[in-house]
Write a protein that holds these residues in place. Structure first.
Motif, mmCIF file in Angstrom:
data_model
loop_
_atom_site.group_PDB
_atom_site.id
_atom_site.type_symbol
_atom_site.label_atom_id
_atom_site.label_comp_id
_atom_site.label_asym_id
_atom_site.label_seq_id
_atom_site.Cartn_x
_atom_site.Cartn_y
_atom_site.Cartn_z
ATOM 1 N N GLU A 4 -10.780 62.268 34.520
ATOM 2 C CA GLU A 4 -10.066 61.361 33.621
ATOM 3 C C GLU A 4 -8.766 61.986 33.125
ATOM 4 O O GLU A 4 -7.714 61.327 33.080
ATOM 5 C CB GLU A 4 -10.954 60.990 32.440
ATOM 6 C CG GLU A 4 -10.286 60.041 31.463
ATOM 7 C CD GLU A 4 -11.175 59.673 30.300
ATOM 8 O OE1 GLU A 4 -10.992 58.569 29.752
ATOM 9 O OE2 GLU A 4 -12.055 60.478 29.935
ATOM 10 N N ALA A 5 -8.816 63.262 32.753
ATOM 11 C CA ALA A 5 -7.614 63.945 32.277
ATOM 12 C C ALA A 5 -6.561 64.033 33.373
ATOM 13 O O ALA A 5 -5.358 63.883 33.108
ATOM 14 C CB ALA A 5 -7.976 65.336 31.768
ATOM 15 N N GLU A 6 -6.994 64.255 34.604
ATOM 16 C CA GLU A 6 -6.043 64.346 35.711
ATOM 17 C C GLU A 6 -5.414 62.986 35.997
ATOM 18 O O GLU A 6 -4.208 62.894 36.270
ATOM 19 C CB GLU A 6 -6.750 64.881 36.961
ATOM 20 C CG GLU A 6 -5.850 65.044 38.179
ATOM 21 C CD GLU A 6 -4.750 66.079 37.978
ATOM 22 O OE1 GLU A 6 -3.838 66.122 38.833
ATOM 23 O OE2 GLU A 6 -4.794 66.838 36.992
ATOM 24 N N VAL A 7 -6.211 61.913 35.941
ATOM 25 C CA VAL A 7 -5.658 60.564 36.116
ATOM 26 C C VAL A 7 -4.592 60.302 35.060
ATOM 27 O O VAL A 7 -3.494 59.812 35.346
ATOM 28 C CB VAL A 7 -6.771 59.500 36.027
ATOM 29 C CG1 VAL A 7 -6.166 58.093 36.018
ATOM 30 C CG2 VAL A 7 -7.734 59.634 37.195
ATOM 31 N N ALA A 8 -4.905 60.625 33.793
ATOM 32 C CA ALA A 8 -3.955 60.391 32.706
ATOM 33 C C ALA A 8 -2.684 61.211 32.895
ATOM 34 O O ALA A 8 -1.567 60.716 32.666
ATOM 35 C CB ALA A 8 -4.614 60.731 31.373
ATOM 36 N N ARG A 9 -2.831 62.468 33.301
ATOM 37 C CA ARG A 9 -1.661 63.329 33.491
ATOM 38 C C ARG A 9 -0.736 62.772 34.556
ATOM 39 O O ARG A 9 0.482 62.711 34.375
ATOM 40 C CB ARG A 9 -2.106 64.743 33.870
ATOM 41 C CG ARG A 9 -0.979 65.757 33.928
ATOM 42 C CD ARG A 9 -1.461 67.091 34.457
ATOM 43 N NE ARG A 9 -1.869 67.024 35.860
ATOM 44 C CZ ARG A 9 -1.008 67.018 36.881
ATOM 45 N NH1 ARG A 9 0.296 67.080 36.661
ATOM 46 N NH2 ARG A 9 -1.451 66.969 38.127
ATOM 47 N N ARG A 10 -1.319 62.326 35.649
ATOM 48 C CA ARG A 10 -0.494 61.804 36.743
ATOM 49 C C ARG A 10 0.126 60.455 36.394
ATOM 50 O O ARG A 10 1.285 60.187 36.726
ATOM 51 C CB ARG A 10 -1.330 61.702 38.014
ATOM 52 C CG ARG A 10 -1.827 63.037 38.532
ATOM 53 C CD ARG A 10 -2.276 62.920 39.956
ATOM 54 N NE ARG A 10 -2.940 64.116 40.429
ATOM 55 C CZ ARG A 10 -3.277 64.338 41.699
ATOM 56 N NH1 ARG A 10 -3.007 63.418 42.615
ATOM 57 N NH2 ARG A 10 -3.884 65.452 42.060
ATOM 58 N N LEU A 11 -0.640 59.600 35.720
ATOM 59 C CA LEU A 11 -0.101 58.290 35.364
ATOM 60 C C LEU A 11 1.024 58.408 34.344
ATOM 61 O O LEU A 11 1.956 57.593 34.332
ATOM 62 C CB LEU A 11 -1.204 57.387 34.820
ATOM 63 C CG LEU A 11 -2.121 56.741 35.858
ATOM 64 C CD1 LEU A 11 -3.231 55.957 35.177
ATOM 65 C CD2 LEU A 11 -1.335 55.828 36.798
ATOM 66 N N ALA A 12 0.947 59.407 33.456
ATOM 67 C CA ALA A 12 2.010 59.601 32.473
ATOM 68 C C ALA A 12 3.347 59.865 33.162
ATOM 69 O O ALA A 12 4.411 59.501 32.643
ATOM 70 C CB ALA A 12 1.650 60.749 31.541
ATOM 71 N N GLU A 13 3.319 60.460 34.344
ATOM 72 C CA GLU A 13 4.541 60.752 35.088
ATOM 73 C C GLU A 13 5.137 59.504 35.718
ATOM 74 O O GLU A 13 6.281 59.518 36.168
ATOM 75 C CB GLU A 13 4.252 61.795 36.166
ATOM 76 C CG GLU A 13 3.814 63.151 35.609
ATOM 77 C CD GLU A 13 3.379 64.124 36.695
ATOM 78 O OE1 GLU A 13 3.290 63.686 37.874
ATOM 79 O OE2 GLU A 13 3.137 65.304 36.382
ATOM 80 N N THR A 14 4.368 58.403 35.758
ATOM 81 C CA THR A 14 4.853 57.150 36.348
ATOM 82 C C THR A 14 5.264 56.150 35.281
ATOM 83 O O THR A 14 5.601 55.006 35.601
ATOM 84 C CB THR A 14 3.765 56.507 37.229
ATOM 85 O OG1 THR A 14 2.705 56.017 36.398
ATOM 86 C CG2 THR A 14 3.214 57.499 38.239
ATOM 87 N N ASP A 15 5.220 56.544 34.009
ATOM 88 C CA ASP A 15 5.539 55.656 32.884
ATOM 89 C C ASP A 15 4.602 54.446 32.852
ATOM 90 O O ASP A 15 5.014 53.338 32.518
ATOM 91 C CB ASP A 15 7.003 55.197 32.950
ATOM 92 C CG ASP A 15 7.476 54.602 31.633
ATOM 93 O OD1 ASP A 15 6.976 55.028 30.571
ATOM 94 O OD2 ASP A 15 8.315 53.676 31.666
ATOM 95 N N SER A 16 3.358 54.662 33.191
ATOM 96 C CA SER A 16 2.370 53.591 33.153
ATOM 97 C C SER A 16 1.913 53.339 31.712
ATOM 98 O O SER A 16 1.952 54.245 30.878
ATOM 99 C CB SER A 16 1.155 53.964 34.014
ATOM 100 O OG SER A 16 1.512 54.042 35.375
ATOM 101 N N PRO A 17 1.446 52.134 31.412
ATOM 102 C CA PRO A 17 1.023 51.802 30.046
ATOM 103 C C PRO A 17 -0.382 52.331 29.748
ATOM 104 O O PRO A 17 -1.366 51.592 29.787
ATOM 105 C CB PRO A 17 1.058 50.266 30.032
ATOM 106 C CG PRO A 17 0.751 49.877 31.446
ATOM 107 C CD PRO A 17 1.393 50.944 32.303
ATOM 108 N N ILE A 18 -0.478 53.606 29.436
ATOM 109 C CA ILE A 18 -1.770 54.219 29.163
ATOM 110 C C ILE A 18 -1.718 54.995 27.851
ATOM 111 O O ILE A 18 -0.646 55.409 27.407
ATOM 112 C CB ILE A 18 -2.208 55.176 30.293
ATOM 113 C CG1 ILE A 18 -1.201 56.329 30.425
ATOM 114 C CG2 ILE A 18 -2.392 54.437 31.600
ATOM 115 C CD1 ILE A 18 -1.724 57.514 31.217
ATOM 116 N N GLY A 19 -2.877 55.187 27.255
ATOM 117 C CA GLY A 19 -3.001 56.134 26.164
ATOM 118 C C GLY A 19 -2.956 57.537 26.746
ATOM 119 O O GLY A 19 -3.790 57.890 27.579
ATOM 120 N N GLU A 20 -1.996 58.337 26.326
ATOM 121 C CA GLU A 20 -1.742 59.626 26.974
ATOM 122 C C GLU A 20 -2.508 60.764 26.301
ATOM 123 O O GLU A 20 -2.948 60.670 25.158
ATOM 124 C CB GLU A 20 -0.244 59.929 26.954
ATOM 125 C CG GLU A 20 0.573 58.911 27.741
ATOM 126 C CD GLU A 20 2.053 59.243 27.754
ATOM 127 O OE1 GLU A 20 2.427 60.323 27.241
ATOM 128 O OE2 GLU A 20 2.834 58.430 28.275
#
Length: 238
Positions: A4-20
């Motif tokens: 889960e942490a790795e998914v969040a880390r990678r998605l943060a680099e794409t400017d996706s709408p996630i809780g970081e």
């Protein structure tokens, strides 16, 4: 939790709408005594002003998102998920786990025989029907239901990223309200309906598992069966 942490880390680099993840510490899983902990950013909830239509911050409260905003955020999330290369299980693995659970009375000892047959038959029939659609597949959130979406000043943000799987976007749309799925461009709504039936069969299986610790479980055991029957009835299935 590492996934889960790795998914969040990678998605943060794409400017996706996630809780970081919390930026003040190194990303990852922290071990303390018998606990594994991940640290996340806190977002003040934004609640619509029912009288004036404006939005303001009220800690501890939430509101329903506008269907179009919810759908647009999910479109952006799916776009971000397509940009990251990450190994994740296919949705068929989860479906197989549901089928195993409902087929094993030791895992679901309290489930009545007629309800067990209903859930088992539904999983088999709908899985077979879905396999014939041949839709495009990608990395998905896995459970983007309203409880996993925050209403913030940045707009809707998705959380609980540990359920990422691979499959068609219609699988994710089965977890959102009907009016949200209808705002998702290009979605096959017939396939969404099939996945929604499958989803209720799967959630029923989880609630009836002997080890399930979901809050108010006894209520949800009955409610999920009722929702499954209602979904079948809406789509003309007995």
């Amino acid at each position: 939790m590492e996934f889960e942490a790795e998914v969040a880390r990678r998605l943060a680099e794409t400017d996706s709408p996630i809780g970081e993840l919390e930026p003040r510490v190194e990303p990852g899983v922290y071990l303390r005594d018998a606990f594994a902990i991940t640290l996340w950013t806190y977002y003040e909830p934004v609640v619509a002003d029912r009288q004036g239509g404006a939005a303001h911050e009220q800690p501890g409260m939430s509101t329903d998102l506008a269907p179009a905003d919810y759908a647009h955020a999910l479109v952006r999330l799916h776009a971000g998920l397509r940009k990251i290369d990450l190994a994740a299980p296919h949705i068929t693995a989860r479906i197989a786990g549901w089928a195993e659970g409902v087929g094993d009375p030791e895992q679901t000892p309290d489930l009545r025989d007629r309800d067990r047959e209903l859930v088992s038959d539904t999983l088999s029939r709908v899985s077979a029907a879905i396999s014939r659609w041949g839709s495009d597949e990608q990395l998905l959130h896995g459970e983007p239901h309203p409880a996993n979406v925050l209403s913030t000043r940045r707009g809707p943000l998705f959380i609980d990223l540990g359920t990422c799987q691979r499959g068609p976007v219609e699988y994710d749309l089965a977890y959102v309200p009907d009016d949200v799925a209808e705002h998702y461009p290009g979605a096959n709504q017939d396939l969404v309906h099939q996945f929604r039936i499958l989803m209720w069969a799967g959630v029923t299986t989880m609630r009836w598992n002997r080890n399930d610790q979901y809050p108010n479980r006894d209520y949800w055991r009955i409610e999920t069966l009722n929702q499954l029957r209602a979904a079948l009835d809406r789509h003309g299935l007995d």
